[in-house]
Design an enzyme around this catalytic site. Structure first.
Site, PDB file in Angstrom:
ATOM      1  N   SER A 259      36.531  36.983  28.716  1.00  0.00           N
ATOM      2  CA  SER A 259      36.656  38.506  29.091  1.00  0.00           C
ATOM      3  C   SER A 259      38.678  38.036  29.244  1.00  0.00           C
ATOM      4  CB  SER A 259      36.815  38.458  30.991  1.00  0.00           C
ATOM      5  OG  SER A 259      36.935  37.135  31.538  1.00  0.00           O
ATOM      6  N   ASP A 260      39.142  39.836  29.356  1.00  0.00           N
ATOM      7  CA  ASP A 260      40.380  39.438  30.565  1.00  0.00           C
ATOM      8  C   ASP A 260      40.547  39.127  31.691  1.00  0.00           C
ATOM      9  OD1 ASP A 260      43.271  40.170  30.126  1.00  0.00           O
ATOM     10  OD2 ASP A 260      43.072  42.664  29.677  1.00  0.00           O
ATOM     11  N   TRP A 261      41.589  38.802  31.802  1.00  0.00           N
ATOM     12  CA  TRP A 261      41.806  37.993  33.278  1.00  0.00           C
ATOM     13  C   TRP A 261      41.244  38.532  34.001  1.00  0.00           C
ATOM     14  CZ3 TRP A 261      42.702  35.295  29.490  1.00  0.00           C
ATOM     15  CH2 TRP A 261      42.958  33.822  29.125  1.00  0.00           C
TER      16      TRP A 261
END
Length: 718
Positions: A259-261
């Site tokens: 995932s992106d943060w």
């Protein structure tokens, strides 16, 4: 337009949020006794490790720890694996590293071989500093020119982006590092990125926004990062159609999906058919929520097993189980590495305009140069956000570098807010050359918000004023994409687009201005005459560059507190030059444009018999007809003469960069397969090709076609 002070406050907060902690330096190789090599009893190492894990270890393993770290399991000899941003080099470390030009500048080289070398250098520095997963490259298409992260991506064309991404992946992963291609998918704006839904039709999705990802996967990418936004009603982190359907089943990808943060918004969707790993921590896919979901029958432990296997498979294939995670023999910030970065910077600069051959300076007698502009005294090395690398060495300014080549020339840099006062006007009018360094920087152009279309306040007026005082005016632009030029473009004789080139920015610009380097960069995006000429901006928020400090400082937050709003991709395939060339709109500078200090002749086109899976092979001769050595990017566009469905007027399907001495020639060969002529048929959910006549257009830009070769294409079973 918000006050600069407010933007700086927001940027400071972003830097604090995004800065990774330095990796552990005790990277001794773990003893992976429970992970035998592939082919031995027990399956692959990754499979053996999954089988040896307890349920609690599995539930914990699918979420990050310490902001940028993937958990280890000491009892199994599984080490912690550190991740780091980004495409331009590794960041957030307490050591000096080599920083490359921004991704958009690397793409402007149109030189995959050079980018492969540059990425291999980044990969080696990852090994030297204990980084196992590199959060790069970014390949989202420049749909609108004001996207705050366009500088992190690879321009407006999916074919160009795909080829450059493939080169980057091969280079970085040759050093035993996992790359994560990002952001999957349709993350084409950073305006309120947590609350937007990219509504895009299937054909546009397949032809414009997915090809670069697919090409990177074909090149062997071991990881992929999902986006913040929704795509057709589902967030990227849990988008079943994209992740499970296209990525996993159609493309056969079995590596890491990260995932992106802070880009998860629920538990069940991501756990069932979304990301393998939630970063930076387990907010939605932490052990407690996963246990609850299993108890409620919403997911199974087998769902978690698959995620753990994907993560460990990527590690195994990268060789992270076979080497010390901190490699004492790997180099970092060496002279050789700096030389690679300098070579990229030299080839990235695009010479947009050069009237009366005002450049190069080595052909003229220059006794006094005046440098002005908002970027003259502090050169921007990169855009803001997670890719920005804080320089650990002094960054030279342009006047310093020019003095190395012109020791007898008086070079003066005036203050940033030069406004043409009477005394200054005399100085400017009396100089042999005026250079204005302008554009954006990491405060104006950054992750988490989009930027303005026009140059920062007063810069266009200063350019026009300087042009009235001195006809020998050169403008150097810094930025990650297209920007307003129409109001001032007639004032300078020469314009250079220098993007963001890292700490070697001034050196590269000086070399091109002097003539030590012959500019060979080409635009990876179109520069329009007017913002509204982009058909896509009709469906983009008005005043999108006006970022909201409270929204940014709040992290753009919990979607339950603010409704998600749609961004309609109603322009369809008409993105970038596809739009401008199909509609015949006048542009400031076309896609693929870039001047040289020499000239090139295109001749002798030949269509050859295709072999194996090729449909067409075409070649032509390129000759350097000028008076200096130089490099040309030969571009091939495909045009269908009588299509059954709507197709853009032409599409890039091949390019080669050739370096030629004066008078030298080279035969350039393009091999085109079925995909160069195909379009996506939504009725049958497959790519189709209509047998018939096509034009192969070969030239120096999308608007500078030198040769046109008609060919008949017959469909052939593969």
């Amino acid at each position: 337009m918000f006050d600069q002070f407010i933007r700086k406050v927001v940027q400071k907060k972003l830097d604090g949020i995004l800065a990774p902690r330095p990796p552990m330096t005790d990277g001794a190789q773990a003893d992976l006794k429970l992970a035998p090599a592939k082919g031995k009893k027990g399956g692959t190492r990754a499979q053996r490790l999954v089988a040896a894990m307890t349920e609690e270890e599995k539930l914990a393993f699918v979420s990050g720890v310490d902001n940028f770290c993937i958990r280890g399991i000491p009892r199994l000899g599984l080490p912690r694996i550190w991740t780091s941003d980004a495409t331009s080099g590794i960041r957030g470390l307490a050591v000096t590293v080599t920083d490359l030009p921004a991704n958009i500048a690397m793409t402007a080289t149109w030189n995959p071989g050079l980018i492969k070398r540059a990425a291999a250098m980044v990969g080696e520095e990852c090994r030297a500093t204990g980084i196992g997963v590199l959060l790069a490259p970014g390949v989202n298409i420049a749909r609108v020119p004001v996207c705050g992260r366009n500088f992190e991506y690879m321009g407006e064309d999916p074919y160009l982006a795909g080829e450059m991404a493939a080169a980057y992946v091969r280079g970085a992963q040759s050093q035993g590092v996992v790359t994560t291609v990002k952001h999957f998918a349709c993350n084409n704006s950073d305006y309120d990125r947590h609350k937007t839904d990219s509504v895009v039709d299937e054909r546009t999705l397949r032809e414009i926004y997915l090809p670069a990802f697919k090409r990177a996967i074909e090149a062997g990418a071991l990881g992929l990062m999902t986006s913040y936004n929704q795509i057709n009603g589902e967030y990227g982190s849990e988008n079943e159609y994209l992740v499970e359907g296209i990525l996993r089943k159609e493309w056969g990808f079995d590596g890491l999906v990260i995932s992106d943060w802070d880009s998860l918004y629920s538990t069940e969707g991501p756990a069932k058919h979304g990301v393998d790993l939630e970063m930076p921590r387990g907010k939605w896919m932490g052990p407690e929520k996963l246990r609850t979901a299993i108890a409620d029958g919403k997911i199974t432990i087998e769902d978690i097993d698959r995620k753990v296997l994907h993560i460990l498979t990527a590690f195994e294939r990268a060789g992270l189980f076979d080497r010390p995670l901190v490699d004492s023999e790997a180099a970092v910030a060496t002279a050789n590495h700096r030389g690679i970065a300098a070579a990229v910077a030299d080839e990235a600069i695009v010479l947009l305009k050069n009237e009366d051959a005002v450049l190069p300076l080595k052909n003229r007698q220059v006794r006094k140069i005046i440098i002005i502009g908002r970027n003259a005294k502090e050169i921007p090395t990169g855009g803001g956000g997670s890719s920005f690398i804080n320089p650990t060495i002094p960054v030279p300014t342009l006047d310093m570098e020019l003095r190395r080549y012109l020791p007898d020339c008086e070079i003066v840099t005036l203050r940033e807010d030069w406004d043409g006062r009477k005394a200054d006007r005399k100085v400017v009018a009396g100089a042999d050359l005026i250079c204005i360094e302008t554009g954006y920087d990491r405060v104006y152009e950054s992750e988490a918000y989009d930027r303005i279309w026009r140059l920062p306040p007063h810069e266009a007026r200063r350019i026009r004023l300087a042009g009235t005082l001195n006809q020998n005016l050169v403008v150097v632009l810094h930025g990650g994409g297209d920007m307003e030029t129409s109001s001032w473009i007639d004032a300078p004789k020469a314009v250079l687009n220098a993007f963001y080139l890292g700490t070697g920015t001034a050196q590269a610009i000086a070399k091109v201005m002097i003539g030590e380097a012959n500019p060979s960069g080409k635009l990876p995006f179109t520069m329009a005459k007017d913002y509204d000429d982009y058909r896509s901006v009709a469906y983009y928020p008005k005043n999108g560059g006006r970022m909201n400090p409270s929204r940014i400082q709040g992290g753009q937050g919990d979607p339950s507190k603010r409704a998600v709003w749609p961004i309609n991709y109603a322009e369809g395939l008409m993105v970038g030059y596809r739009n401008f060339d199909t509609e015949g709109l006048d542009v400031q500078y076309p896609f693929g444009h870039g001047l040289s200090y020499t000239s090139f002749e295109y001749s002798d086109p030949v269509v050859e018999t295709a072999e194996q899976d090729e449909l067409v092979r075409v070649s032509c001769k390129i000759t350097n007809t000028g008076e200096t050595a130089g490099a040309e990017v030969v571009q091939l566009y495909v045009h269908e003469q009588d299509p059954d469905v709507f197709r853009p007027d032409q599409e890039l399907k091949g390019f080669h960069k050739v370096c030629l001495a004066v008078g030298a020639s080279e035969q350039v060969v393009f091999s085109l397969r079925k995909d160069a002529f195909s379009w996506y048929d939504v009725d049958i959910s497959a790519w189709r090709i209509k047998p018939g006549l096509f034009d192969l257009r070969i030239g120096s830009s999308s608007r500078d076609i030198r040769l046109t070769v008609p060919v008949e294409v017959r469909d052939r079973k593969e």
